[in-house]
Design an enzyme around this catalytic site. Structure first.
Site, PDB file in Angstrom:
ATOM      1  N   ASN A   1      24.729 -25.052   6.206  1.00 36.44           N
ATOM      2  CA  ASN A   1      24.221 -25.937   7.276  1.00 36.44           C
ATOM      3  C   ASN A   1      25.049 -25.874   8.561  1.00 36.44           C
ATOM      4  OD1 ASN A   1      26.294 -27.397   6.105  1.00 36.44           O
ATOM      5  ND2 ASN A   1      25.242 -29.350   6.245  1.00 36.44           N
TER       6      ASN A   1
ATOM      7  N   CYS B   1      25.573 -33.329   6.330  1.00 34.10           N
ATOM      8  CA  CYS B   1      26.106 -34.215   5.290  1.00 34.10           C
ATOM      9  C   CYS B   1      26.218 -35.648   5.797  1.00 34.10           C
ATOM     10  CB  CYS B   1      27.457 -33.715   4.825  1.00 34.10           C
ATOM     11  SG  CYS B   1      28.595 -33.482   6.190  1.00 34.10           S
TER      12      CYS B   1
ATOM     13  N   LYS C   1      34.184 -17.463   0.728  1.00 30.45           N
ATOM     14  CA  LYS C   1      32.820 -17.079   0.355  1.00 30.45           C
ATOM     15  C   LYS C   1      31.850 -17.980   1.122  1.00 30.45           C
ATOM     16  CE  LYS C   1      29.704 -18.435  -2.497  1.00 30.45           C
ATOM     17  NZ  LYS C   1      28.532 -18.232  -1.647  1.00 30.45           N
TER      18      LYS C   1
ATOM     19  N   GLU D   1      34.594 -31.418   0.235  1.00 35.62           N
ATOM     20  CA  GLU D   1      33.755 -32.080   1.261  1.00 35.62           C
ATOM     21  C   GLU D   1      32.338 -32.023   0.716  1.00 35.62           C
ATOM     22  OE1 GLU D   1      34.583 -33.471   4.128  1.00 35.62           O
ATOM     23  OE2 GLU D   1      36.693 -32.966   4.168  1.00 35.62           O
ATOM     24  N   LEU D   2      31.857 -33.161   0.205  1.00 33.53           N
ATOM     25  CA  LEU D   2      30.618 -33.111  -0.588  1.00 33.53           C
ATOM     26  C   LEU D   2      29.468 -33.876   0.073  1.00 33.53           C
ATOM     27  CD1 LEU D   2      32.415 -33.512  -4.033  1.00 33.53           C
ATOM     28  CD2 LEU D   2      31.836 -31.397  -2.831  1.00 33.53           C
TER      29      LEU D   2
HETATM   30  P1  NAD Z   1      25.522 -26.016  -2.383  1.00 31.86           P
HETATM   31  O1  NAD Z   1      26.499 -26.836  -3.125  1.00 31.86           O
HETATM   32  O2  NAD Z   1      24.286 -25.604  -3.070  1.00 31.86           O
HETATM   33  O3  NAD Z   1      26.215 -24.658  -1.886  1.00 31.86           O
HETATM   34  C1  NAD Z   1      27.420 -24.650  -1.152  1.00 31.86           C
HETATM   35  C2  NAD Z   1      28.139 -23.348  -1.416  1.00 31.86           C
HETATM   36  O4  NAD Z   1      28.437 -23.265  -2.810  1.00 31.86           O
HETATM   37  C3  NAD Z   1      27.337 -22.095  -1.077  1.00 31.86           C
HETATM   38  O5  NAD Z   1      28.218 -21.131  -0.548  1.00 31.86           O
HETATM   39  C4  NAD Z   1      26.801 -21.659  -2.434  1.00 31.86           C
HETATM   40  O6  NAD Z   1      26.563 -20.273  -2.500  1.00 31.86           O
HETATM   41  C5  NAD Z   1      27.960 -22.036  -3.336  1.00 31.86           C
HETATM   42  N1  NAD Z   1      27.604 -22.264  -4.751  1.00 31.86           N
HETATM   43  C6  NAD Z   1      26.459 -22.768  -5.261  1.00 31.86           C
HETATM   44  N2  NAD Z   1      26.546 -22.849  -6.615  1.00 31.86           N
HETATM   45  C7  NAD Z   1      27.788 -22.383  -6.948  1.00 31.86           C
HETATM   46  C8  NAD Z   1      28.491 -22.218  -8.187  1.00 31.86           C
HETATM   47  N3  NAD Z   1      27.956 -22.555  -9.358  1.00 31.86           N
HETATM   48  N4  NAD Z   1      29.742 -21.713  -8.137  1.00 31.86           N
HETATM   49  C9  NAD Z   1      30.315 -21.388  -6.951  1.00 31.86           C
HETATM   50  N5  NAD Z   1      29.700 -21.519  -5.758  1.00 31.86           N
HETATM   51  C10 NAD Z   1      28.453 -22.018  -5.758  1.00 31.86           C
HETATM   52  O7  NAD Z   1      25.234 -26.797  -1.022  1.00 31.86           O
HETATM   53  P2  NAD Z   1      24.327 -26.349   0.197  1.00 31.86           P
HETATM   54  O8  NAD Z   1      22.912 -26.571  -0.156  1.00 31.86           O
HETATM   55  O9  NAD Z   1      24.743 -24.994   0.682  1.00 31.86           O
HETATM   56  O10 NAD Z   1      24.839 -27.372   1.296  1.00 31.86           O
HETATM   57  C11 NAD Z   1      24.349 -28.648   1.404  1.00 31.86           C
HETATM   58  C12 NAD Z   1      25.298 -29.655   0.773  1.00 31.86           C
HETATM   59  O11 NAD Z   1      26.579 -29.558   1.395  1.00 31.86           O
HETATM   60  C13 NAD Z   1      24.845 -31.070   0.997  1.00 31.86           C
HETATM   61  O12 NAD Z   1      25.033 -31.822  -0.160  1.00 31.86           O
HETATM   62  C14 NAD Z   1      25.773 -31.542   2.129  1.00 31.86           C
HETATM   63  O13 NAD Z   1      25.925 -32.942   2.182  1.00 31.86           O
HETATM   64  C15 NAD Z   1      27.025 -30.849   1.778  1.00 31.86           C
HETATM   65  N6  NAD Z   1      27.913 -30.758   2.951  1.00 31.86           N
HETATM   66  C16 NAD Z   1      29.011 -31.548   2.993  1.00 31.86           C
HETATM   67  C17 NAD Z   1      29.839 -31.522   4.106  1.00 31.86           C
HETATM   68  C18 NAD Z   1      31.052 -32.408   4.188  1.00 31.86           C
HETATM   69  O14 NAD Z   1      31.873 -32.184   5.085  1.00 31.86           O
HETATM   70  N7  NAD Z   1      31.221 -33.395   3.333  1.00 31.86           N
HETATM   71  C19 NAD Z   1      29.544 -30.667   5.174  1.00 31.86           C
HETATM   72  C20 NAD Z   1      28.408 -29.863   5.089  1.00 31.86           C
HETATM   73  C21 NAD Z   1      27.602 -29.920   3.951  1.00 31.86           C
END
Ligand code: NAD
Length: 481
Positions: free
Chosen positions: A155, A288, A178, A254-255
């Site tokens: 995002n 997020c 990554k 950061e979730l």
């Molecule tokens: P996601 O968790 O699906 O993916 C994030 C990253 O993790 C990607 O690079 C993805 O390839 C990787 N990933 C997915 N499954 C994995 C696994 N099993 N093992 C290792 N890596 C894996 O999230 P998304 O859809 O890319 O992003 C949206 C989420 O991120 C939302 O929940 C949003 O709130 C959160 N977010 C949080 C912040 C913050 O600062 N708190 C900032 C931006 C986004």
């Protein structure tokens, strides 16, 4: 793809200062029209291991550099990013979908972390501690934690990387990153500019791959990685934390969020609508900190809804590269269908659609800006992260009630309060169990301030002084006389 600086289009992995190809390929597509933008070398766990090896080998020399020497490289990198802002923003819009003006904003915001931490690393002071024993001298020194593994989301494909990489490099750490497979072009372009800035080989490595779980296992379990930092969903964060636990790796997370937006009866409604539009529709609601639940005092509810509706109908939907577009597509079809299902469930549970409520014919991944009233706290839309351009409104009657309802969630990232009464604003800001609260503002993130969540929204902070301490160990040094 038209870029003024052709060197910025990178399709290989960046390991040990070299660009590495791979027989497997990973397509990267424009979410606005599904056109393929590039085919990338699809890295796997073995590439991640090689990258960790390079980061591990580069660490001792990078750690030994003075803060001033590290700062000089970071400042050159920052300047190169500014010099290439237009190209970087275009790449970002093409692979991620956000409007060009927002993409430019992200590039500048992302670069600001590099500048800020280049300055901050000169202030990594330790302490001299008053001793408990006159024959002993007590001190602390700060040392870089070591090799850092990072996984980032799609995002904010630029800023979510620089917000981790800049403080880590400034502290003297080396990294393997990554990025999300949906948005690797923005990430790899950053590596190209880092290389041009003179960042030593192996200091920053990047692997892009479709096997996220496989690469993730290396970054969370390789004993040469000292710290793991993740931005993404809470569900994936929990898996990765559990993996890190086996080696007691340091973690920052950061979730996800479920941000409440509270409009009090003494709130300025123009400010409230402006702030709500900014937090709800920026990046098509895929942030997020995006407003997820709008609580409006019952006495101003109808007026607020009417004004929000007017503002929403002025949004211009289209391809992010078109002039004047303020709302782009969602990242992919899966995300769009999820949002549509959430809206369907909300209506089935008794809420009312005021505006929107359907897919748009602009392209496969477009969903209409949608305003829903009559939402209640038990509906799925109030409990899950929407991640789309949907604004669900509820009423509240009194302060205690809204505090209880907004805090009733496992998330605790961002919250918004609209009130002109300073006493009430103070009470609400202090009572909300969130890592960040914005009062009478919709956009608040800056390199100078700590960003992060309470509860299941995260561990640790990024940005500000706090963001740098995540990458240090504090060593206690005791000298006998
Ligand atoms: P996601 O968790 O699906 O993916 C994030 C990253 O993790 C990607 O690079 C993805 O390839 C990787 N990933 C997915 N499954 C994995 C696994 N099993 N093992 C290792 N890596 C894996 O999230 P998304 O859809 O890319 O992003 C949206 C989420 O991120 C939302 O929940 C949003 O709130 C959160 N977010 C949080 C912040 C913050 O600062 N708190 C900032 C931006 C986004």
């Amino acid at each position: 793809m038209e870029l003024a600086n052709k060197h910025l289009l990178k399709t290989q992995n960046y390991i040990g200062g070299q660009w590495h190809d791979s027989p497997a390929k990973l397509p990267v597509c424009d979410p606005a029209n599904s056109n393929m933008l590039a085919e990338l070398a699809d890295a796997g766990p073995a590439d991640a291991e090689a990258a960790v090896g390079e980061a591990h080998a580069a660490f001792p020399a990078w750690k030994k550099r003075t803060a001033g020497e590290r700062a000089a490289v970071l400042k050159r990198w920052h300047q190169l990013i500014l010099d290439n802002t237009d190209d970087l923003a275009r790449l970002l819009t093409l692979e991620q979908g956000k409007p060009l003006a927002e993409a430019r904003g992200e590039i500048l915001h992302g670069a600001s972390f590099i500048e800020w931490y280049a300055e901050e690393c000169r202030r990594a002071y330790g302490q001299t501690i008053p001793t408990h024993n006159r024959d002993m001298r007590l001190q602390t020194i700060r040392q870089p934690v070591g090799v850092v593994g990072c996984i980032t989301p799609w995002n904010f494909p630029n800023a979510m990387i620089t917000r981790k990489v800049a403080p880590a490099l400034a502290a003297g750490c080396t990294l393997v990153v990554k990025p999300a497979a949906e948005t690797p072009l923005s990430a790899l372009a950053l590596c190209q500019l880092a290389q041009e800035a003179g960042l030593p080989a192996g200091t920053l490595n990047m692997v892009v791959g479709s096997d996220a779980a496989g690469i993730g296992r290396v970054l969370t379990q390789d004993t040469r990685v000292a710290k793991f930092t993740f931005t993404g969903s809470t569900a994936v964060g929990k898996i990765l934390m559990a993996q890190c636990a086996t080696g007691v790796k340091k973690v920052s997370m950061e979730l996800g969020g479920n941000a409440p937006f509270i409009v009090c009866d003494d709130g300025d409604l123009d400010t409230a609508v402006q702030a709500c539009m900014a937090t709800k529709f920026r990046n098509a609601g895929q942030t997020c900190v995006s407003t997820n639940r709008i609580y409006v005092h019952e006495s101003v509810h109808d007026e607020f809804v009417a004004r929000l509706r007017t503002a929403m109908t002025a949004l211009k939907v289209g391809h992010g590269c078109e002039d004047g577009v303020t709302l782009g597509p969602l990242i992919h079809r899966r995300a769009t269908e999820r949002v549509a299902q959430l809206v369907e469930d909300t209506v089935a549970a008794g809420a009312t659609i005021e505006v929107g409520g359907d897919f748009l014919s602009t392209g496969v991944n477009y969903y209409a800006p949608t305003l829903i009233t009559g939402v209640t706290d038990d509906m799925r839309i109030a409990r899950e992260e929407i991640f789309g351009p949907v604004a669900p409104v509820q009423k509240f009657a009194c302060e205690e009630d809204v505090i209880r309802r907004t805090n009733d969630t496992p998330y605790g990232l961002a919250a918004y309060v609209m009130s002109e009464n300073i006493r009430r604003a103070n009470r609400l800001v202090e009572a909300l169990d969130y890592g960040m609260v914005a009062c009478n503002a919709g956009v608040f993130s800056t390199a100078a301030a700590p960003f992060g969540g309470n509860k299941e929204s995260g561990i640790g902070r990024e940005g500000g002084v706090e963001g740098m301490t995540e990458f240090y160990e504090t060593k206690y040094c005791c000298y006998g006389a």
